[in-house]
Structures are given as C-alpha cells and as structure tokens.
Design a protein around this motif. Sequence first.
Motif, mmCIF file in Angstrom:
data_model
loop_
_atom_site.group_PDB
_atom_site.id
_atom_site.type_symbol
_atom_site.label_atom_id
_atom_site.label_comp_id
_atom_site.label_asym_id
_atom_site.label_seq_id
_atom_site.Cartn_x
_atom_site.Cartn_y
_atom_site.Cartn_z
ATOM 1 N N PRO A 251 0.701 -1.224 0.055
ATOM 2 C CA PRO A 251 -0.114 -0.077 -0.128
ATOM 3 C C PRO A 251 0.872 1.202 0.007
ATOM 4 C CG PRO A 251 -0.076 -0.963 1.993
ATOM 5 C CD PRO A 251 0.560 -1.946 1.367
ATOM 6 N N ARG A 252 1.919 1.339 0.406
ATOM 7 C CA ARG A 252 2.799 2.467 0.330
ATOM 8 C C ARG A 252 3.379 2.793 -1.032
ATOM 9 N NH1 ARG A 252 6.976 0.081 4.605
ATOM 10 N NH2 ARG A 252 6.818 -1.865 3.306
ATOM 11 N N THR A 254 2.596 3.145 -5.096
ATOM 12 C CA THR A 254 1.447 3.477 -6.289
ATOM 13 C C THR A 254 2.019 2.688 -7.385
ATOM 14 O OG1 THR A 254 2.399 5.593 -6.795
ATOM 15 C CG2 THR A 254 0.605 5.581 -5.283
ATOM 16 N N ALA A 301 3.510 6.074 -2.587
ATOM 17 C CA ALA A 301 2.497 6.747 -2.546
ATOM 18 C C ALA A 301 2.838 8.087 -1.652
ATOM 19 C CB ALA A 301 1.401 6.045 -1.441
ATOM 20 N N SER A 302 1.901 9.277 -1.935
ATOM 21 C CA SER A 302 2.368 10.350 -1.399
ATOM 22 C C SER A 302 2.330 10.431 0.219
ATOM 23 C CB SER A 302 1.236 11.509 -1.865
ATOM 24 O OG SER A 302 -0.029 11.168 -1.537
ATOM 25 N N GLU A 303 1.463 9.504 0.857
ATOM 26 C CA GLU A 303 1.135 9.454 2.168
ATOM 27 C C GLU A 303 2.931 8.905 2.862
ATOM 28 O OE1 GLU A 303 -0.727 7.985 0.316
ATOM 29 O OE2 GLU A 303 -2.716 9.170 0.530
#
Length: 326
Positions: A251-252, A254, A301-303
Amino acid sequence: MQKGDSEMENRTLGGNRIAETTERVLGQLESAVLGSNLNLRLLWANLLTGGHVLLEGVPGLGKTLMVRSLARTVDASFSRIQFTPDLMPSDVTGTKVYDPQSGRFSFKKGPVFTHLLLADEINRTPPKTQAALLEAMEEGQVSIDGESMPLPSPFFVVATQNPLEYEGTYPLPEAQLDRFSVKLIIDYPAEEEEAALLREHRLSAGRESNLKKVVGIEELLALREEVDRITVEESVLRYITAIVRGTRQDPRITLGGSPRAGLSLLALSRALAAMDGRHFVTPDDVITAVKPVLRHRIILASEAELEGMKTDDVIEEIVRSIPVPR
C-alpha cells in the motif's frame, strides 16, 4: 563423459572465465576510481548483461570518471554526449548532409553510433532528444527519414543525472526510466576513502591514463552468452517473482515493478553469480541486485513520502517479508 556432465563442465569453465575477467577489469577500475567498489562491480555486471545504467549523484563524485575508466578497459569505441537544453535529436543520432558535388545526401553518423556511450546529465535536455536516445537503447537502431540503421553490438549506455537541481531540467518519465536496467546511487565517499583521495589526488590523472585494455568485443559477447547459461532454480525464480509482485501489492507504493523489472533482476543476478565463479544463482545474488533494479521503477504513495519513507527502505522491508528459499 556423459552429455550432462559435459554441459556442467562447460558452464563451470564459463563461470571461471567470467570470474577471471571480472578480477582483471575491477582491478583496473579500482586503481583509478576510489571508494566505489560496489557500483563499479554493478556497472561491469550490467555490461555483461547488456542492460543500460542510470547513475545518479551530485556533481564531483566521479560519475564520469567511472564510465571513462570502464571504456578504457574495454577494447571498443566510446563516445560522450553532454546533454544541454538546446541539444537536438539529430545531434545524438546523426543527420543526412547534402553533397553538392555528387548531388546526393549522405548520412553523417551521430555519437550514438558507438559501443559505449556516456550520456552526461540526460535530464538537462528536452523530452524529444531524450526519446531519440531511449529509442536507440530499446531498439538497437535509429531511424532517419524512414530508414533504419543498426547500432554497433554491443551497445551500452550509461546516463548520469543530478538529483538536486530541478530548475531547467526535464525529468525522465516512468516509461523511459524503465528502459534502464539499474539505477546506481553515487554517494559521498567514506572518511578514509576521501582522505585517501586527497592524499593521492596528484596521481589520479596518471592512474586513469595508465588503464589497460582487458577485454575485447568478441570476448565480451562470448561472456554474455555464458551469463545467459547460468542456472536458476525454480525456487529462486519464484523468489524473484514474489519480490517484484510484492512491490505491486504494498500500500505504500502506487507504481510497482513491471515484468521487465523481473527480467532485469534475473539477468543481473545471473551476472553476479558468474562474476563470483558460480554457474548457479543464489538468493544473495538477488538481494544484491534488487535495490539497483527496482529503485527507479517504483513510485511511493504521497502518504509514504510525507512520512519520510525512502524507496530503498521500502524495497528492503518487502524483501525481508518474503521467505528466502533454502
């Protein structure tokens, strides 16, 4: 001797020949370039596989010296292109020139027609010019006015870029980054290495000029065939597959590694095994190759970026989460 035994002996001899050549090449390179042993090893490994290399680092770390030194150890043609904002595609590939005496056009080859090409600061030239080089890397040829012209074999590109200066630059898009087999990060040397560099700086120019040719074109092509014959067990193939697929499921991330990334990881692992004199790939070979192969093919990912995560750290965590084959 049975056929299977003969094939095994040939693979072993091939691995030893690659290991012996590697020792000579790296011995030359390490005498001229201080403090970059692993990157020099990976640079040579990619020449053995035919994969192109992206070097990233701030100015003054010896990126150009590394490539020039490699070119001096290989008995092959070498060209360097300094990429600038006004560079045109024809400045890379060449152009047709009109001869008034004969009344005909003749093709004047550009610097891309070489065995080893250094593309200095590739992110400083517009996308159209970048695309001209990247098409040559992918196809092994250039097209001028609808006519295709093959490039020399082998054709090996090392491109450099500065990661800090973005003003007036044209970052390579993901699809074009994927054309590079590996991305090597050139970092500051360790304290002792930097002290040695200062101590011996007067000798550096002489060391580079004294480098000797170690391997010729025909031998290099033969070594590439030997690398292709390095054995990879099914469990190691599954290990490579799990790592690449793991980058797509995290999930980290993209954008994860493509199937091309898996092929590059397999090829580089084979080369590293052969350079150690082995005719089979181990999980350690894969672990050594994984960050250089994947770091430029992954988008966090941006997070994850906001949390200060680094691509190499995420790759390392993914590798640790996957069982190592026994």
